[in-house]
Design a protein around this motif. Sequence first.
Motif, PDB file in Angstrom:
ATOM      1  N   ASP A  62       1.106  -1.143  -0.026  1.00 57.71           N
ATOM      2  CA  ASP A  62      -0.170   0.373   0.121  1.00 57.71           C
ATOM      3  C   ASP A  62       1.250   1.185   0.334  1.00 57.71           C
ATOM      4  N   HIS A  63       2.414   1.195  -0.824  1.00 55.28           N
ATOM      5  CA  HIS A  63       3.287   1.987  -0.848  1.00 55.28           C
ATOM      6  C   HIS A  63       2.196   3.048  -1.424  1.00 55.28           C
ATOM      7  N   GLU A  64       2.485   4.345  -1.205  1.00 55.07           N
ATOM      8  CA  GLU A  64       2.551   5.757  -2.577  1.00 55.07           C
ATOM      9  C   GLU A  64       3.442   5.597  -3.192  1.00 55.07           C
ATOM     10  N   ASN A  65       3.950   5.705  -3.344  1.00 57.81           N
ATOM     11  CA  ASN A  65       5.654   6.309  -4.008  1.00 57.81           C
ATOM     12  C   ASN A  65       5.895   5.029  -4.677  1.00 57.81           C
ATOM     13  N   MET A  66       6.664   4.925  -6.168  1.00 54.70           N
ATOM     14  CA  MET A  66       7.033   3.610  -6.199  1.00 54.70           C
ATOM     15  C   MET A  66       8.492   4.362  -7.696  1.00 54.70           C
ATOM     16  N   SER A 126       3.329   4.007 -16.437  1.00 53.73           N
ATOM     17  CA  SER A 126       1.654   4.209 -15.484  1.00 53.73           C
ATOM     18  C   SER A 126       1.562   3.912 -15.013  1.00 53.73           C
ATOM     19  N   ARG A 127       0.566   4.457 -13.938  1.00 56.34           N
ATOM     20  CA  ARG A 127       0.201   3.978 -13.694  1.00 56.34           C
ATOM     21  C   ARG A 127      -1.390   3.987 -12.917  1.00 56.34           C
ATOM     22  N   GLU A 128      -1.811   3.190 -13.160  1.00 57.31           N
ATOM     23  CA  GLU A 128      -3.487   2.869 -12.961  1.00 57.31           C
ATOM     24  C   GLU A 128      -4.191   2.686 -11.512  1.00 57.31           C
ATOM     25  N   LYS A 129      -3.008   1.895 -11.055  1.00 55.30           N
ATOM     26  CA  LYS A 129      -3.858   1.646  -9.706  1.00 55.30           C
ATOM     27  C   LYS A 129      -2.287   1.553  -8.860  1.00 55.30           C
ATOM     28  N   LYS A 130      -3.110   1.408  -7.312  1.00 58.32           N
ATOM     29  CA  LYS A 130      -1.597   2.051  -6.497  1.00 58.32           C
ATOM     30  C   LYS A 130      -0.620   1.315  -6.519  1.00 58.32           C
TER      31      LYS A 130
END
Lengths: 114, 115
Positions: B28-32, B67-71
Amino acid sequence: AQTVTQSQPEMSVQEAETVTLSCTYDTSESDYYLFWYKQPPSRQMILVIRQEAYKQQNATENRFSVNFQKAAKSFSLKISDSQLGDAAMYFCARNNNAGNMLTFGGGTRLMVKP
Amino acid sequence: DVKVTQSSRYLVKRTGEKVFLECVQDMDHENMFWYRQDPGLGLRLIYFSYDVKMKEKGDIPEGYSVSREKKERFSLILESASTNQTSMYLCASIASGPHGQYGYTFGSGTRLTVV
């Protein structure tokens, strides 16, 4: 830009001996975190040890310890009783002001001689 | 045990192909983040994302998109692969706020060869 500098591209140590890897960084902050990561030939980057700048006591994790010199902005990693499995790339890093990104040094390749 | 999973350990692609590298985290990390790692050059940041549908360029974004469509999922796209994109690609994530003190969790890397 924030920089983290590892001045030793390669180091070698005899098995069972002690080795110290150097790291310096720049910052204008008073509180931040510093990290050492290990990347063995298997490629998985593993967190070895971390240090909060606010704490003066040097962090230790078994055979791994740091020498944190806040005023000098120095964060070296000491590996005691080196083992063959310690052979890896080691990366020093510090977090940014928001705490959600790391800046890495260029890495030090550690070789352990049997 | 927390994990960052990269879908492929090794990939071989042809010049000009569109390549997708997938990264999924279960923390559940916000940052990738996506990095590439080349001998003597350390880790270089390609792109990062602070939230779903958000993306920021890193130091070497040319030739890449994300692309980041989901967390939990952060994809790196090579629009038209070239031989100079042959490299090791590392995905990482980190929590926001106080939990960020624990640093990055990395995936195991994808070694991409473009022929």
